[in-house]
Each structure stands twice: as structure tokens, then as C-alpha cells.
Design a protein around this motif. Structure first.
Motif, PDB file in Angstrom:
ATOM      1  N   MET A   1       7.974  30.083 128.897  1.00  0.00           N
ATOM      2  CA  MET A   1       6.830  30.133 129.565  1.00  0.00           C
ATOM      3  C   MET A   1       7.119  31.939 130.386  1.00  0.00           C
ATOM      4  O   MET A   1       6.847  32.230 131.141  1.00  0.00           O
TER       5      MET A   1
ATOM      6  N   TYR B   1       0.232  16.862 128.246  1.00  0.00           N
ATOM      7  CA  TYR B   1       1.061  17.353 127.379  1.00  0.00           C
ATOM      8  C   TYR B   1       2.326  17.900 128.056  1.00  0.00           C
ATOM      9  O   TYR B   1       3.436  17.837 127.508  1.00  0.00           O
ATOM     10  N   GLN B   2       1.902  19.061 128.897  1.00  0.00           N
ATOM     11  CA  GLN B   2       3.302  19.588 129.097  1.00  0.00           C
ATOM     12  C   GLN B   2       3.407  18.890 130.305  1.00  0.00           C
ATOM     13  O   GLN B   2       4.680  19.357 131.357  1.00  0.00           O
ATOM     14  N   LYS B   3       2.582  17.946 131.219  1.00  0.00           N
ATOM     15  CA  LYS B   3       3.012  16.762 131.982  1.00  0.00           C
ATOM     16  C   LYS B   3       4.317  15.644 131.435  1.00  0.00           C
ATOM     17  O   LYS B   3       4.912  15.965 132.143  1.00  0.00           O
TER      18      LYS B   3
ATOM     19  N   TYR C   1      -0.461  23.615 134.473  1.00  0.00           N
ATOM     20  CA  TYR C   1      -0.168  22.134 132.857  1.00  0.00           C
ATOM     21  C   TYR C   1      -0.745  21.089 132.747  1.00  0.00           C
ATOM     22  O   TYR C   1      -1.880  20.973 132.773  1.00  0.00           O
TER      23      TYR C   1
ATOM     24  N   ARG D   1       6.011  16.352 129.603  1.00  0.00           N
ATOM     25  CA  ARG D   1       7.166  16.535 129.065  1.00  0.00           C
ATOM     26  C   ARG D   1       8.624  17.373 130.292  1.00  0.00           C
ATOM     27  O   ARG D   1       9.522  17.078 130.597  1.00  0.00           O
ATOM     28  N   MET D   2       7.656  17.689 131.443  1.00  0.00           N
ATOM     29  CA  MET D   2       8.015  17.806 132.064  1.00  0.00           C
ATOM     30  C   MET D   2       9.140  16.122 133.212  1.00  0.00           C
ATOM     31  O   MET D   2       9.418  16.520 133.960  1.00  0.00           O
TER      32      MET D   2
END
Length: 355
Positions: free
Chosen positions: A80, A37-39, A34, A41-42
Motif C-alpha cells: 500500500m 475485502y481489506q477488512k 479499507y 484480510r485485516m
């Protein structure tokens, strides 16, 4: 207490923090997989997932969270695909297991057994996941090719041709009901599915929505010129609901069929709805809900309307209800329908009996 009701409570933050942090403790691969940014959004997604669990619990309808778990798994695979099905299942099962663990440690719900049952069902659905099936965007019925052609124009950003095509259909004898329900409504459902599959982005979806609103606006001189029946409809989306195109189309068709309509739009507060009913005295109030998180508010609004104005017919509908176990049957409402054609028919039948 509940998560929707106490979104900024310490308990809520603790649940989210626990699930988020434990993901990285138990799954070291995530730190590399991740981006920052993905973290971020997580963490937002954890809050969102918990909100669906919350509304399922408070409405006592396990179907909501079950359907959401299927939708979520499909969405994650579309977003993904490089992760792979086996790895994605591992990630989602871990997520649900951490939710269960958090609720054991942090007191939020009185009946933890129901929470555990819903989470266990989500784990089972995830492990058995193969492919989330959509209703086909059929091209073998009378309107299929027309839907395809209209959508193709919009995917090419050709709003003018899309508008001309729809008007050509009307001039060729297709009814407004057919254009609204059998063509436009089903195209918009397909657009949502295209986004879900990752075939189009948010900007593209918004463009198609705005373009379609412009297409429909060309019918307003026709819609508002019909002979009236001395019947009144008040319609809106409830809560912080920003999805309003469906209920707008329903209002248009009621107007076209001789009703006087008051369309309040999206994100209408309960107080404003009740004030409008008091001043306008409609025969029917139509409430639309797209996101299940707003179902509880919809139920409360419907109950208050029927308590204060028992002669007013209350109708409900929208995508959120399709994710339930026919929950409207347990509410104090008079009407439910999946499209304007049926809602108009039911409304006119019941209004005649009431009046």
C-alpha cells in the motif's frame, strides 16, 4: 495458555476481536480507506501477527518478533505505497498499542512484562523504520550474471530456455553444488524478495518454483548414479510447513555426494518422522523450518529424536532460524547450516566421529 495452542479458544477470539474492533473505533479513517475485502484480510493479519508474538514468547527469543516487525512494515509499504510512510507508521503503532491493551484486559500470558517489552520494541522499530535492507542480488561475483540470466528467463515464462541454460552451465564444468547453491538457491531467495516488494504476485512466484523444480529434475539420473558411502540421510519440513524446495535441494546434494537419502517432503507429522527413523536408521536427520510458527514443533521433534535415538545426528535449518538469536544453540541438536555444502561437510565430519 498460548495463541498457537488455543487458536479457537474464547480468549484468542476475544483478543482478535478487541484489536480488530478498536482499530475502527480509534481510527475512523479506516472505514473509508479499507474495502470489505481489506477488512477481512485485516482480521486474518491480526491473527497472523499475534502468532509471531506467541512463538517469540514461547521460545523466549525476542529477535523473532523484532525481525517480523521490520519485515511486516516493509511488506505493508510495498502493498500500500499510496498510504505513505507517515500514515503507515501511525496505523502500525496503533495496531501494537491495541495489542498491548488487549493483553491487559484478557488473560493469556503469565508474564505480561515480556509481552509488553516485545510490543514496545516493535513500536520503536516501526517509528524508526526507513527502508528494510535486503542482501543484494549481486551481479559482481562469479555467478551473479548467471543468476540474473536464469531469473530473467523465468520472469519471461521461458521455462525451456531456463532449463537449457542450467544444463549448459553443468556441461561447461560448473559443479552441481555451484548450480544448486550459488545459482538456484540465491535466485529463489530473490524471488521471495520480489514478491515481498510487490514486484511479482503469488501465481508468478509459484510458477518460478514449479519451473525450477523441473529444471533440477533433469539432474536426477546424475544424482542417483553416484557411488554410495553407506551413509543415510532422512530429511523433511516439519509441522504444516508447505515450503519444501530448500530441503529437497539439500537432499538432492546429499544423494549426489554418496549418501542414501529418504526425503519425506512437506508437512510431515512427528509420528511419521519417528516411525521412519525407526525403520530406516539414518545417520543424520535434517529438519527444515521456513515459518517461525513451526520452530516450537521443530524443537520438540529434535528433542524426541535425540531422546529415543541418541546416536542419530539431528540438523536444523531454514529461513525461520535466520530470524532468531541463534536459537538452535540452546537446543539439543548437532548440526546447523545455511546451505547444503556446509551441512554435508559438518555431517560427514560428525558421522565419522560417531561411527
Amino acid at each position: 495458555m498460548g495463541l498457537l495452542q488455543h487458536q479457537f479458544s474464547k480468549e484468542f477470539r476475544d483478543i482478535v476481536d478487541f484489536v480488530y474492533n478498536q482499530h475502527f473505533v480509534l481510527d475512523q479513517k479506516l472505514k473509508k480507506e479499507y474495502t470489505d475485502y481489506q477488512k477481512m484480510r485485516m482480521r486474518e493479519d491480526i491473527e497472523y501477527n499475534l502468532s509471531f508474538l506467541e512463538i517469540s514468547y514461547r521460545l523466549d527469543d525476542k529477535t523473532i518478533f523484532h525481525e517480523y516487525s521490520l519485515w511486516l512494515m516493509s511488506l505493508m509499504m510495498n502493498l500500500m505505497p499510496h498510504v505513505g510512510l507517515t500514515r503507515m507508521k501511525e496505523k502500525m503503532v496503533l495496531h501494537y498499542q491495541l495489542m498491548k491493551e488487549a493483553f491487559k484486559i484478557i488473560k493469556v500470558y503469565d508474564n505480561i512484562d515480556i509481552i509488553n517489552q516485545m510490543i514496545d520494541d516493535a513500536i520503536l522499530s516501526t517509528n524508526n523504520f526507513q527502508n528494510y535492507a535486503y542482501d543484494a542480488f549481486v551481479t559482481d561475483d562469479r555467478f551473479g550474471l548467471m543468476r540474473r540470466k536464469y531469473l530473467d528467463y523465468l520472469l519471461k515464462h521461458d521455462s525451456k530456455s531456463a532449463m537449457n541454460f542450467i544444463m549448459e552451465l553443468f556441461n561447461a564444468g560448473f559443479t552441481l553444488d555451484e548450480i544448486y547453491i550459488d545459482i538456484i538457491q540465491k535466485v529463489m531467495v530473490e524471488v521471495g524478495q520480489l514478491w515481498h516488494r510487490g514486484d511479482i504476485g503469488v501465481a508468478e512466484e509459484h510458477f518460478i518454483t514449479v519451473a525450477t523444480q523441473s529444471v533440477l529434475s533433469q539432474f536426477y539420473p546424475i544424482i542417483f548414479s553416484t557411488t554410495k558411502k553407506n551413509l543415510r540421510l532422512l530429511s523433511c519440513s516439519v509441522g504444516n510447513e508447505l515450503h519444501e524446495m530448500g530441503i529437497r535441494m539439500i537432499s538432492d546434494l546429499f544423494e549426489y555426494h554418496g549418501w542414501d537419502t529418504l526425503y519425506l517432503g512437506a508437512a510431515v507429522p512427528k509420528k511419521s518422522i519417528l516411525e521412519s527413523i525407526e525403520s530406516e536408521r539414518p545417520h543424520v536427520v535434517a529438519l527444515s523450518v521456513t515459518m517461525p510458527q513451526h520452530l516450537l514443533l521443530c524443537r520438540d521433534i529434535a528433542l524426541e529424536i535425540k531422546t529415543k535415538y541418541p546416536d542419530v545426528l539431528v540438523g536444523v535449518g531454514g529461513r525461520a532460524f535466520t530470524m532468531t538469536n541463534e536459537i538452535w544453540k540452546t537446543w539439543n541438536v548437532d548440526l546447523y547450516a545455511t546451505d547444503a555444502r556446509k551441512l554435508i561437510q559438518l555431517s560427514e565430519e560428525k558421522v565419522i566421529r560417531v561411527d
